[in-house]
Design an enzyme around this catalytic site. Sequence first.
Site, short mmCIF file in Angstrom:
data_model
loop_
_atom_site.label_atom_id
_atom_site.label_comp_id
_atom_site.label_asym_id
_atom_site.label_seq_id
_atom_site.Cartn_x
_atom_site.Cartn_y
_atom_site.Cartn_z
N LYS A 107 -22.00 -50.43 -17.04
CA LYS A 107 -21.52 -50.12 -15.72
C LYS A 107 -21.20 -48.37 -15.93
CE LYS A 107 -20.26 -51.54 -11.64
NZ LYS A 107 -20.68 -52.91 -11.06
N1 GLU Z 1 -23.29 -52.60 -8.62
C1 GLU Z 1 -23.79 -53.81 -8.07
C2 GLU Z 1 -23.42 -54.85 -9.07
O1 GLU Z 1 -22.08 -54.85 -9.24
C3 GLU Z 1 -25.40 -53.66 -8.64
C4 GLU Z 1 -25.98 -53.67 -10.11
C5 GLU Z 1 -27.37 -53.51 -10.09
O2 GLU Z 1 -28.19 -53.72 -9.34
O3 GLU Z 1 -27.68 -53.14 -11.35
O4 GLU Z 1 -23.79 -55.96 -9.30
#
Ligand code: GLU
Length: 418
Positions: A107
């Site tokens: 993240k």
């Molecule tokens: N931000 C989204 C999540 O928390 C998508 C992450 C992604 O698609 O890599 O799942």
Amino acid sequence: MDYAEGVFYQNTIKIVEEAANVINCDPNVLERIKYPRRAIIVSVPVRMDDYRVKVFTGYRVQHSSTLGPFKGGIRYHQDVDLSEVAALAALMTFKCSLLSLPLGGAKGGVKVDPTKLSRTEKQNLTRRFTSEIGPFIGPSKDIPAPDVGTDPQTMAWLMDTYSQEQGYAQPSVVTGKPIEIGGSHGRMGSTGLGVIFTAEKALEKLGQKLSGATFSIQGFGNVGQHAALYGFQRGAKILAVSDVSGGIYSAAGLDIPDVIRYVSEHKVVKGYPKAEPISNEDLLTLKCDVLAPCALDGVIHDGNVDKLQTRVVVEGANGPCTATASRRLAERDILNVPDILANGGGVIVSYFEWVQSLAYFFWDEEQVNTKMKQIITNAFDRVWEMKTEKKVDMRTAAMATAVKRLEKAMLLRGLYPR
Ligand code: GLU
């Protein structure tokens, strides 16, 4: 700040420990998955519109790449810190594992209020942040995506910056891109659609149909808007929705396409003329069949969990229930579909987008949605099986299912050096 300092991180690890206990996880595996593999902190100097330079702090935390390249969104929010990003990175690992995707977890985040930035400032911030984390990301290393405060345009700037620095177009470095530059059909609405697919499965377990079920949805960003829209299109009655400005309520059910039109013009739901105002807190405790928190973490806590009047909580957001609130929901027999399952539609379609970008071969929306439904409902069934077999709540069952797959892979790969 140490990444283990935040309550969200500690809660996440507590859930992992409980789940590991349920499946008798190898203690050496558990020891490793409690820590991120690496955390990158960068300074992001940005030329503001008044020509002054402001420096923001950015993070990319890479939790695990056991199952494949790191994968996870980038968040722009004023409350971002290392510990929150680390918790979210760990959740991505478990989400991808639970969904049987060949991806790890990461993240990113920048501590900034994006609503205070002009378009140029946001572009400058995105380009410099991308450049700073550039050596650590890439199509087979770490693939970012949108999250709170970022959108397809942000991903387009990221893709362009990375491609410029590499010297050729690299669409597979990022997902959640606009369709025109290699994005996938269905990615925009995928998280919201996944919320509806899992809500439907949860209602089915309680002997109820989605059509006619009442919903209360907190958060009217990308996830909340699409969950509301797809629920509405399938006959659910959306009683209330909200955003930072407050909420709106209609006992007869909101006309969601009309609310979306209003929001695209006025930016917020506040002032929508065909409904009554409702506070965010009252929205959470509204009598309904499904409560879907689709905004930020920690909104369902000790102080309000006993006032909830819903049959199901479907977590569109990451970490909306604190650990104790989550336990209390189980005691109160409220079915809680946890984040790593309920909001998995986003990363599933991100996986499809990555595959399409790598292959330069594209699918239509129906193909994307059908395949996504298959993956998320299969995961729901595996979690339900674990819940029934081990007699635990859904959050523990989901985490146990995720940890089990990861444990197998980690034991197969072994520890380097031994
Ligand atoms: N931000 C989204 C999540 O928390 C998508 C992450 C992604 O698609 O890599 O799942």
